[in-house]
Motif scaffolding. Structure first.
Motif, PDB file in Angstrom:
ATOM      1  N   MET A   1       3.215  35.420  52.938  1.00 53.92           N
ATOM      2  CA  MET A   1       3.516  36.223  54.124  1.00 53.92           C
ATOM      3  C   MET A   1       4.801  35.704  54.794  1.00 53.92           C
ATOM      4  N   LYS A   2       5.667  36.606  55.219  1.00 53.94           N
ATOM      5  CA  LYS A   2       6.878  36.198  55.945  1.00 53.94           C
ATOM      6  C   LYS A   2       6.543  36.080  57.414  1.00 53.94           C
ATOM      7  N   ILE A   3       6.661  34.858  57.929  1.00 55.21           N
ATOM      8  CA  ILE A   3       6.244  34.609  59.323  1.00 55.21           C
ATOM      9  C   ILE A   3       7.403  34.048  60.128  1.00 55.21           C
ATOM     10  N   LEU A   4       7.575  34.574  61.342  1.00 51.84           N
ATOM     11  CA  LEU A   4       8.523  33.994  62.297  1.00 51.84           C
ATOM     12  C   LEU A   4       7.719  33.055  63.199  1.00 51.84           C
ATOM     13  N   LEU A   5       8.050  31.777  63.083  1.00 50.09           N
ATOM     14  CA  LEU A   5       7.308  30.739  63.811  1.00 50.09           C
ATOM     15  C   LEU A   5       8.106  30.311  65.040  1.00 50.09           C
ATOM     16  N   HIS A   6       7.614  30.683  66.208  1.00 48.99           N
ATOM     17  CA  HIS A   6       8.267  30.233  67.442  1.00 48.99           C
ATOM     18  C   HIS A   6       8.015  28.731  67.613  1.00 48.99           C
ATOM     19  N   ALA A   7       9.099  27.978  67.874  1.00 52.07           N
ATOM     20  CA  ALA A   7       8.951  26.528  68.062  1.00 52.07           C
ATOM     21  C   ALA A   7       9.266  26.181  69.512  1.00 52.07           C
ATOM     22  N   CYS A   8       8.325  25.520  70.176  1.00 50.99           N
ATOM     23  CA  CYS A   8       8.563  25.122  71.574  1.00 50.99           C
ATOM     24  C   CYS A   8       9.392  23.849  71.642  1.00 50.99           C
ATOM     25  N   CYS A   9       9.356  23.035  70.577  1.00 52.08           N
ATOM     26  CA  CYS A   9      10.145  21.798  70.534  1.00 52.08           C
ATOM     27  C   CYS A   9       9.995  21.206  69.118  1.00 52.08           C
ATOM     28  N   ALA A  10      10.843  20.225  68.805  1.00 54.87           N
ATOM     29  CA  ALA A  10      10.794  19.629  67.457  1.00 54.87           C
ATOM     30  C   ALA A  10       9.483  18.889  67.175  1.00 54.87           C
ATOM     31  N   PRO A  11       8.981  18.045  68.099  1.00 54.84           N
ATOM     32  CA  PRO A  11       7.745  17.314  67.774  1.00 54.84           C
ATOM     33  C   PRO A  11       6.566  18.249  67.462  1.00 54.84           C
ATOM     34  N   CYS A  12       6.490  19.372  68.179  1.00 56.71           N
ATOM     35  CA  CYS A  12       5.386  20.313  67.929  1.00 56.71           C
ATOM     36  C   CYS A  12       5.628  21.185  66.696  1.00 56.71           C
ATOM     37  N   LEU A  13       6.840  21.175  66.192  1.00 54.59           N
ATOM     38  CA  LEU A  13       7.137  21.985  65.001  1.00 54.59           C
ATOM     39  C   LEU A  13       6.728  21.279  63.714  1.00 54.59           C
ATOM     40  N   MET A  14       6.746  19.954  63.735  1.00 53.59           N
ATOM     41  CA  MET A  14       6.687  19.185  62.493  1.00 53.59           C
ATOM     42  C   MET A  14       5.492  19.505  61.589  1.00 53.59           C
ATOM     43  N   ALA A  15       4.288  19.245  62.064  1.00 51.60           N
ATOM     44  CA  ALA A  15       3.116  19.476  61.201  1.00 51.60           C
ATOM     45  C   ALA A  15       2.839  20.963  60.982  1.00 51.60           C
ATOM     46  N   PRO A  16       2.983  21.823  62.006  1.00 52.53           N
ATOM     47  CA  PRO A  16       2.780  23.252  61.733  1.00 52.53           C
ATOM     48  C   PRO A  16       3.728  23.774  60.648  1.00 52.53           C
ATOM     49  N   TYR A  17       4.987  23.389  60.708  1.00 48.14           N
ATOM     50  CA  TYR A  17       5.935  23.870  59.689  1.00 48.14           C
ATOM     51  C   TYR A  17       5.534  23.349  58.308  1.00 48.14           C
ATOM     52  N   LYS A  18       5.236  22.072  58.252  1.00 47.03           N
ATOM     53  CA  LYS A  18       4.871  21.462  56.962  1.00 47.03           C
ATOM     54  C   LYS A  18       3.661  22.178  56.345  1.00 47.03           C
ATOM     55  N   ASN A  19       2.645  22.397  57.140  1.00 49.07           N
ATOM     56  CA  ASN A  19       1.408  22.984  56.608  1.00 49.07           C
ATOM     57  C   ASN A  19       1.536  24.488  56.344  1.00 49.07           C
ATOM     58  N   LEU A  20       2.169  25.204  57.258  1.00 51.44           N
ATOM     59  CA  LEU A  20       2.276  26.658  57.070  1.00 51.44           C
ATOM     60  C   LEU A  20       3.204  27.005  55.909  1.00 51.44           C
ATOM     61  N   SER A  21       4.249  26.191  55.712  1.00 47.44           N
ATOM     62  CA  SER A  21       5.212  26.541  54.661  1.00 47.44           C
ATOM     63  C   SER A  21       4.664  26.274  53.257  1.00 47.44           C
ATOM     64  N   GLU A  22       3.492  25.652  53.180  1.00 47.16           N
ATOM     65  CA  GLU A  22       2.873  25.468  51.858  1.00 47.16           C
ATOM     66  C   GLU A  22       2.415  26.811  51.282  1.00 47.16           C
ATOM     67  N   SER A  23       2.054  27.751  52.159  1.00 49.47           N
ATOM     68  CA  SER A  23       1.567  29.034  51.641  1.00 49.47           C
ATOM     69  C   SER A  23       2.276  30.254  52.240  1.00 49.47           C
ATOM     70  N   HIS A  24       3.296  30.028  53.074  1.00 49.43           N
ATOM     71  CA  HIS A  24       4.004  31.175  53.668  1.00 49.43           C
ATOM     72  C   HIS A  24       5.509  30.929  53.662  1.00 49.43           C
ATOM     73  N   ASP A  25       6.245  32.042  53.813  1.00 46.75           N
ATOM     74  CA  ASP A  25       7.705  31.966  53.925  1.00 46.75           C
ATOM     75  C   ASP A  25       8.020  31.916  55.431  1.00 46.75           C
ATOM     76  N   ILE A  26       8.404  30.723  55.881  1.00 51.89           N
ATOM     77  CA  ILE A  26       8.529  30.500  57.330  1.00 51.89           C
ATOM     78  C   ILE A  26       9.983  30.481  57.778  1.00 51.89           C
ATOM     79  N   THR A  27      10.283  31.244  58.822  1.00 52.56           N
ATOM     80  CA  THR A  27      11.549  31.121  59.536  1.00 52.56           C
ATOM     81  C   THR A  27      11.198  30.655  60.946  1.00 52.56           C
ATOM     82  N   VAL A  28      11.979  29.710  61.452  1.00 54.61           N
ATOM     83  CA  VAL A  28      11.661  29.121  62.760  1.00 54.61           C
ATOM     84  C   VAL A  28      12.543  29.748  63.840  1.00 54.61           C
TER      85      VAL A  28
END
Ligand code: SF4
Length: 181
Positions: free
Chosen positions: A1-28
């Motif tokens: 799934m192509k997902i636009l991931l809103h990031a509130c800051c870098a520390p909160c982006l780290m694990a969500p990006y890592k885990n979500l990008s394992e099964s989705h096409d993520i743009t931040v």
């Protein structure tokens, strides 16, 4: 799934990006006009850019910063309750994210605001769902709180800037002033 991931800051982006990008096409997506003062906004943006460039993330930035308008609305709502102010703040950022995702032809949008236990998780989830219906795009919900410790650890290990308050001047006062009186 192509997902636009809103990031509130870098520390909160780290694990969500890592885990979500394992099964989705993520743009931040960066859009956070709630961060004050402006120097703090720039500091968080700089940290976000350094991190996303380092790991090679696809990024879209919306750098609009309508300070007077944001503070005017947030102040009126704050006089009634902090909950209303946060509702406005979440809805503003999620609406912008949903519109951008829709314009880009993505499948869904989501946000790292679902990560931190100190955010109003159920409110973010509810607002995401209602904006999804209005804009006509799916809100990808996942309880990201399960990744909070991992994200904290990743941020500590990376040695990046970790802020001490949520973002707005009201939260800054709550954190550094009101508790000390
Ligand atoms: S406390 Fe955080 S979520 Fe609430 S209005 Fe301020 S910046 Fe937004």
């Amino acid at each position: 799934m192509k997902i636009l991931l809103h990031a509130c800051c870098a520390p909160c982006l780290m694990a969500p990006y890592k885990n979500l990008s394992e099964s989705h096409d993520i743009t931040v997506f960066w859009y956070n006009p709630n961060i004050q003062p402006y120097r703090e906004y720039l500091r968080r943006l700089r940290t976000f850019r350094e991190y996303t460039q380092k790991i090679g993330v696809k990024v879209i930035e919306d750098l609009s910063y309508p300070l007077e308008d944001w503070l005017y609305k947030a102040s009126i709502l704050s006089r009634k309750s902090n909950v209303l102010r946060c509702r406005f703040c979440y809805a503003d950022r999620l609406f912008k994210t949903a519109k951008k995702a829709k314009d880009l032809g993505m499948d869904a949008f989501t946000t790292t605001l679902l990560l931190a236990p100190y955010q109003k998780h159920e409110m973010v989830k509810e607002i995401g769902g209602s904006i999804a219906s209005r804009v006509g795009i799916k809100f990808y919900y996942e309880d990201m709180r399960k990744w909070f410790d991992e994200s904290e650890k990743m941020a500590r290990n990376a040695g990046i800037y970790r802020q001490g308050y949520c973002g707005c001047v009201f939260s800054e006062a709550d954190r550094y002033w009101r508790d000390k009186i």
